[in-house]
Design an enzyme around this catalytic site. Structure first.
Site, PDB file in Angstrom:
ATOM      1  N   GLU A   1       0.813  -1.211   0.000  1.00 44.48           N
ATOM      2  CA  GLU A   1       0.000   0.000   0.000  1.00 44.48           C
ATOM      3  C   GLU A   1       0.853   1.272   0.000  1.00 44.48           C
ATOM      4  OE1 GLU A   1      -3.320  -2.349   2.684  1.00 44.48           O
ATOM      5  OE2 GLU A   1      -2.762  -0.305   3.245  1.00 44.48           O
TER       6      GLU A   1
ATOM      7  N   CYS B   1       3.591   8.643   0.632  1.00 48.37           N
ATOM      8  CA  CYS B   1       4.163   7.744   1.642  1.00 48.37           C
ATOM      9  C   CYS B   1       4.340   6.376   0.999  1.00 48.37           C
ATOM     10  CB  CYS B   1       3.239   7.673   2.855  1.00 48.37           C
ATOM     11  SG  CYS B   1       3.805   6.539   4.155  1.00 48.37           S
TER      12      CYS B   1
ATOM     13  N   CYS C   1       6.283  -6.465   7.866  1.00 48.66           N
ATOM     14  CA  CYS C   1       7.400  -5.907   8.626  1.00 48.66           C
ATOM     15  C   CYS C   1       7.853  -6.917   9.676  1.00 48.66           C
ATOM     16  CB  CYS C   1       6.997  -4.597   9.294  1.00 48.66           C
ATOM     17  SG  CYS C   1       8.366  -3.759  10.132  1.00 48.66           S
TER      18      CYS C   1
ATOM     19  N   CYS D   1       6.671  -3.845  16.119  1.00 47.46           N
ATOM     20  CA  CYS D   1       6.258  -2.747  16.991  1.00 47.46           C
ATOM     21  C   CYS D   1       4.796  -2.938  17.372  1.00 47.46           C
ATOM     22  CB  CYS D   1       6.457  -1.409  16.282  1.00 47.46           C
ATOM     23  SG  CYS D   1       8.183  -1.053  15.867  1.00 47.46           S
TER      24      CYS D   1
ATOM     25  N   CYS E   1       1.661  -0.941  15.796  1.00 46.21           N
ATOM     26  CA  CYS E   1       1.574  -0.863  14.331  1.00 46.21           C
ATOM     27  C   CYS E   1       0.881  -2.095  13.768  1.00 46.21           C
ATOM     28  CB  CYS E   1       2.975  -0.729  13.743  1.00 46.21           C
ATOM     29  SG  CYS E   1       3.002  -0.645  11.936  1.00 46.21           S
TER      30      CYS E   1
ATOM     31  N   CYS F   1      -1.011   6.573   9.697  1.00 44.22           N
ATOM     32  CA  CYS F   1       0.230   5.984  10.193  1.00 44.22           C
ATOM     33  C   CYS F   1      -0.059   4.793  11.106  1.00 44.22           C
ATOM     34  CB  CYS F   1       1.009   7.049  10.964  1.00 44.22           C
ATOM     35  SG  CYS F   1       2.587   6.498  11.607  1.00 44.22           S
TER      36      CYS F   1
END
Length: 413
Positions: free
Chosen positions: A145, A159, A166, A170, A173, A391
């Protein structure tokens, strides 16, 4: 977001046709051009489909070297590069480039790959005008994305993602919940920007900023990210200012050192806590590179290699986790000798999250305490959170009825 890249290492990379090939990684340093000469001459580093080279994997010096190695003058590399990236042309076939030498066109048609690296499948538009582009990456059988954020005074930020998923885990997220599916290539990263610009230029205007803050840890895919950023700031092509291209990291210390010494682009560091105890829990990378190691690295590298420049310290505000008056005081103390600007980021909820956003009133108090100590502090509000494009929310695409928010995709030719 990040994996170490050795001075010379081997790994498997998927070609645009979905075939796997061995790719040789070379350290990014002052000597990289001499190493790249032999690579470009063979074309093996930039394999595309059907044995062709992928021009979109090359930086400008590498493209120039490849053109010359095939018996053509360097000026043709310049013309080709400008049509790949400059002035909104972004050609998909060499045959449409005007006044191009016929022999050179034949070479490109026979040996070079122009096809898109990914397939744009969906575009979502949030109430505030933010857009999310969803690409399908064939070799991973997964989506990636990209977000386009319109701003005041003609500012348009893209962005981009550097990985599918990932590995950093974290806790605040959503992308981390996917795990790491794979690294995106240089071409796949740059293509996100090119497609976003083509799609949104007429409606939103020219892209002014790029942030590597989408899916993935950029410095975990260090080689491709640095090469993509170099293409983005090339004065012959996309020509973005290096200070308008920002690469974010969760805190991979060795890669930060290499990035600062190699790239001219801006650095953003996700700190998000003022004690190791808290950061260990919300950002597991801290167990390897703790707060002191991270901030010492940022300070030393900027002062030594980029005097006068500042990093962005990113701080996601989590209710009752990192938003107290004591946290504000500790933050001031931690970064007092680090050249930096501080961005306070609103936490964006997502399915399964254990966190809540800090109330705005408390965010303002936190900001004032840090600003009163002499720091430049900005509050970054959520953009596009109603469509899960803010975010920390990427990777959470939920199919919606076409009549509501999904729009027909018509990318300008």
């Amino acid at each position: 977001m990040v994996a170490l890249v050795g001075t010379v290492a081997g790994r498997l990379i998927a070609s645009s046709a979905g075939r796997w090939r061995t790719r040789r990684l070379v350290s990014i340093s002052a000597s990289v051009q001499s190493v790249a000469v032999s690579i470009v001459e063979t074309g093996s580093e930039f394999g595309g489909g059907h044995g062709r080279v992928s021009l979109k994997e090359m930086t400008y010096p590498e493209l120039e070297r490849w053109v010359e190695s095939n018996g053509h003058k360097a000026s043709r590399a310049d013309m080709l590069w400008r049509h790949l990236y400059g002035s909104g042309k972004w050609v998909r076939s060499p045959s449409v480039i005007p006044r191009m030498n016929k022999e050179f066109v034949s070479l490109l048609e026979e040996r070079a790959e122009f096809a898109p690296m990914m397939e744009l499948r969906e575009v979502y538009t949030a109430k505030d005008g933010t857009k999310k582009l969803v690409f399908f990456v064939e070799e991973y059988g997964a989506s990636v994305e990209t977000v386009v954020i319109p701003g005041p005074r003609g500012r348009v930020t893209v962005c981009v993602s550097s990985q599918i998923g990932c590995a950093m885990n974290c806790q605040f997220c959503f992308t981390a919940k996917m795990g790491l599916r794979g690294n995106l290539s240089t071409a796949q990263i740059v293509e996100q920007l090119v497609v976003a610009a083509r799609l949104c230029n007429e409606e939103l205007g020219q892209v002014t900023n790029v942030v590597f803050m989408g899916m993935g840890e950029p410095l975990h895919n260090l080689e491709s990210v640095i090469r993509a950023a170099e293409i983005m700031v090339s004065e012959k092509g996309l020509h973005l200012s290096p200070r308008k291209v920002t690469i974010s990291t969760s805190g991979l210390v060795p890669q930060i050192r290499r990035f600062v010494r190699t790239s001219k682009c801006a650095l953003a560091v996700s700190l998000n806590a003022t004690t190791d105890e808290v950061r260990d829990q919300i950002m597991p990378i801290n167990r390897k590179y703790n707060i002191r190691m991270l901030l010492d690295c940022v300070r030393e590298e900027l002062i030594t290699y980029r005097p006068g420049e500042a990093a962005f310290i990113e701080y996601v505000m989590l209710k009752d986790v990192n938003d107290t008056e004591e946290d504000a005081a500790r933050l001031v103390e931690l970064v007092k000798d680090v050249p930096c600007k501080i961005n306070l980021i609103t936490f964006n909820s997502h399915p399964g999250s254990a966190f809540e956003p800090t109330p705005l009133e408390e965010v303002l108090k936190f900001r004032d305490r840090v600003a009163d100590a002499g720091f430049v502090v900005h509050i970054r509000n959520s953009r596009g959170d109603d469509e899960k494009m803010a975010c920390g929310q990427l990777g959470s695409v939920v199919p919606k009825p076409p009549r509501r928010r999904k729009q027909e995709i018509q990318v300008p030719a």
